[in-house]
Design a protein around this motif. Structure first.
Motif, short mmCIF file in Angstrom:
data_model
loop_
_atom_site.label_atom_id
_atom_site.label_comp_id
_atom_site.label_asym_id
_atom_site.label_seq_id
_atom_site.Cartn_x
_atom_site.Cartn_y
_atom_site.Cartn_z
N LEU A 1 4.60 0.42 8.63
CA LEU A 1 3.15 0.39 8.47
C LEU A 1 2.78 -0.85 7.67
O LEU A 1 3.23 -1.02 6.53
N GLU A 2 1.94 -1.70 8.26
CA GLU A 2 1.62 -2.94 7.57
C GLU A 2 0.16 -3.33 7.81
O GLU A 2 -0.43 -3.05 8.85
N VAL B 1 8.20 13.04 3.55
CA VAL B 1 7.76 11.68 3.80
C VAL B 1 8.92 10.79 3.37
O VAL B 1 9.18 10.64 2.18
N SER B 2 9.63 10.19 4.35
CA SER B 2 10.86 9.51 3.98
C SER B 2 11.10 8.28 4.85
O SER B 2 10.71 8.21 6.01
N GLY B 3 11.77 7.30 4.24
CA GLY B 3 12.27 6.15 4.97
C GLY B 3 11.22 5.26 5.60
O GLY B 3 11.54 4.48 6.50
N ASN B 4 9.98 5.35 5.12
CA ASN B 4 8.92 4.52 5.69
C ASN B 4 8.87 3.16 5.01
O ASN B 4 9.14 3.04 3.81
N ARG B 5 8.50 2.13 5.77
CA ARG B 5 8.26 0.80 5.23
C ARG B 5 6.76 0.57 5.24
O ARG B 5 6.16 0.52 6.31
N VAL B 6 6.18 0.48 4.05
CA VAL B 6 4.72 0.41 3.92
C VAL B 6 4.38 -0.89 3.19
O VAL B 6 4.58 -1.01 1.99
N PHE B 7 3.88 -1.87 3.94
CA PHE B 7 3.65 -3.21 3.42
C PHE B 7 2.18 -3.60 3.58
O PHE B 7 1.52 -3.21 4.54
N LYS B 8 1.71 -4.41 2.64
CA LYS B 8 0.34 -4.91 2.72
C LYS B 8 0.31 -6.36 2.29
O LYS B 8 0.45 -6.67 1.11
N ALA B 9 0.13 -7.25 3.26
CA ALA B 9 0.08 -8.67 2.98
C ALA B 9 -1.27 -9.27 3.36
O ALA B 9 -1.46 -10.48 3.28
N VAL C 1 9.28 13.08 -1.15
CA VAL C 1 8.91 11.69 -0.89
C VAL C 1 10.12 10.85 -1.31
O VAL C 1 10.33 10.58 -2.49
N VAL C 2 10.93 10.45 -0.32
CA VAL C 2 12.22 9.85 -0.65
C VAL C 2 12.49 8.62 0.22
O VAL C 2 12.14 8.57 1.40
N GLY C 3 13.10 7.63 -0.41
CA GLY C 3 13.64 6.49 0.32
C GLY C 3 12.63 5.61 1.02
O GLY C 3 12.97 4.94 2.00
N ASN C 4 11.39 5.58 0.54
CA ASN C 4 10.38 4.72 1.14
C ASN C 4 10.40 3.34 0.48
O ASN C 4 10.70 3.20 -0.71
N THR C 5 10.05 2.32 1.25
CA THR C 5 9.98 0.95 0.75
C THR C 5 8.54 0.49 0.77
O THR C 5 7.91 0.45 1.83
N ILE C 6 8.01 0.17 -0.40
CA ILE C 6 6.60 -0.22 -0.55
C ILE C 6 6.54 -1.62 -1.08
O ILE C 6 7.18 -1.97 -2.09
N ARG C 7 5.73 -2.46 -0.44
CA ARG C 7 5.59 -3.86 -0.86
C ARG C 7 4.14 -4.26 -0.79
O ARG C 7 3.54 -4.30 0.29
N GLY C 8 3.53 -4.54 -1.95
CA GLY C 8 2.13 -4.93 -2.02
C GLY C 8 1.97 -6.43 -2.18
O GLY C 8 2.93 -7.20 -2.12
N ASN C 9 0.72 -6.82 -2.42
CA ASN C 9 0.43 -8.25 -2.61
C ASN C 9 -0.09 -8.53 -4.02
O ASN C 9 -0.83 -9.48 -4.24
N GLY C 10 0.29 -7.64 -4.95
CA GLY C 10 -0.07 -7.86 -6.34
C GLY C 10 -1.01 -6.83 -6.92
O GLY C 10 -1.25 -6.83 -8.13
N SER C 11 -1.57 -5.95 -6.10
CA SER C 11 -2.49 -4.93 -6.61
C SER C 11 -2.30 -3.64 -5.84
O SER C 11 -1.57 -3.58 -4.85
#
Length: 354
Positions: free
Chosen positions: A256-257, A276-284, A305-315
């Motif tokens: 999800l991006e 809710v597991s193993g999701n890649r949730v990115f916002k660029a 809620v396990v093993g999710n990867t979350i990557r934001g853009n600073g906020s």
């Protein structure tokens, strides 16, 4: 010898009748579209002439200005995504391009199983500003596979317990599957599950691509028993995956991006547990947002809620657990690029699990 000759002649006649009948059936259920607005009548006529168990094969470009009726216990198949394209004619402004028979007939029971595969629906929202949905399903055990839905004015695929005149189901509509499909450029949601009761449960939404929805990518009024796995949702105007009423549900391994408000937004029912597991949730794509947010509808909600990867853009907020009465296992999540990695509200019991 005469008897044997007569028997062989009879076999030949019966074989010819069988071959002729098979050829007539194939002619009846194989349709080459003419790319004019008589195509919907031709498809609906082929459906009316078909029998339960038949496969109706569509070829070429089909131009429609009326809804195509999906009868139960039939398969509708194209040659390929590019080999069969069903286009909404300019100005048709259809409520639905394709719809289950139970939806069109306004009956209170679900339609029999229907399968749709290997074709494209082009809704042409620019030339149909009052149109609504691309595909409407009101059939249990429905299968949608390898289908493209482009430029619906409202929702790309709508799974609903309501009919065209909003008659609600008094039966269930379970065990469907939407897989390997591409829903792009919808004005509303890419996939919309509408359930005013508790009918549309225990489906699977697997390995689809949902892009550039005006509202949410995937939205479910009722996600009880659903498996939402392996979907790629991007560039949507609201929430990437919004799932209400989790009850034995699983949201896993999705990519999800570049959503606008939230990556995953869920509400949890009591009496069951969900994952809710193993999701890649990115916002660029700039701006703030919440990457995974939860709340409880009633009783004690249980959620892993396990093993999710979350990557934001600073906020933004990485994990937002809200109660009341939420028991949540939160472990193995990688949260980076946000100003609040995890927020825990009152009434939330948080653990690392066993």
């Amino acid at each position: 010898m005469a008897g044997r000759t007569a028997w062989l002649a009879l076999v030949a006649v019966l074989g010819a009748v069988l071959v002729s009948g098979q050829a007539q059936a194939e002619e009846r259920t194989n349709l080459l579209c003419a790319n004019n607005t008589g195509d919907d009548e031709r498809i609906n006529a082929a459906t009316a002439a078909s029998s339960p168990g038949d496969e109706i094969v569509l070829r070429g470009t089909c131009l429609i200005d009326r809804t195509v009726r999906l009868a139960g216990d039939r398969t509708y198949r194209g040659l390929s995504r590019s080999g069969t394209v069903i286009r909404q004619a300019p100005g048709a402004n259809l409520d639905a391009m394709l719809a289950s028979d139970s939806y069109l007939d306004n009956v209170p029971w679900t339609g029999a199983p229907v399968t749709l595969r290997s074709l494209t629906l082009f809704a042409d929202r620019a030339n149909n500003p009052r149109a609504r949905d691309g595909l409407v399903l009101r059939s249990w055990q429905a299968v949608v596979e390898d289908v493209v839905v482009r430029e619906s004015n409202r929702h790309g695929i709508r799974v609903t317990n309501l009919s065209a005149n909003r008659t609600a189901l008094t039966t269930t509509q379970v065990n469907g599957r939407i897989t390997g499909s591409h829903i792009a450029g919808s004005g509303g949601r890419g996939v919309h599950v509408e359930d005013t009761g508790n009918a549309v449960t225990d489906w699977q939404l697997l390995d689809n691509w949902v892009e550039d929805s005006g509202a949410d990518g995937i939205g479910l009024d009722n996600a009880a028993g659903w498996l939402i796995r392996g979907n790629h949702v991007y560039g949507v105007g609201g929430v990437a995956v919004w799932a209400e009423r989790l009850f034995g549900s699983s949201i896993t391994d999705n990519y999800l991006e570049d959503f606008t408000t939230s990556g995953i937004r869920v509400s949890v029912q009591g009496e069951a547990a969900s994952t809710v597991s193993g999701n890649r949730v990115f916002k660029a794509n700039g701006g703030s947002g919440t990457f995974v947010e939860t709340r409880v509808n009633y009783g004690v909600g249980n959620l892993a809620v396990v093993g999710n990867t979350i990557r934001g853009n600073g906020s933004g907020v990485g994990l937002d657990f809200r109660g009341p009465n939420l028991v949540v296992t939160s472990t193995g999540n990688l949260v980076t690029g946000v100003d609040t990695p995890r927020r825990v509200g009152p009434g939330v019991s948080l653990s690392a699990g066993s």
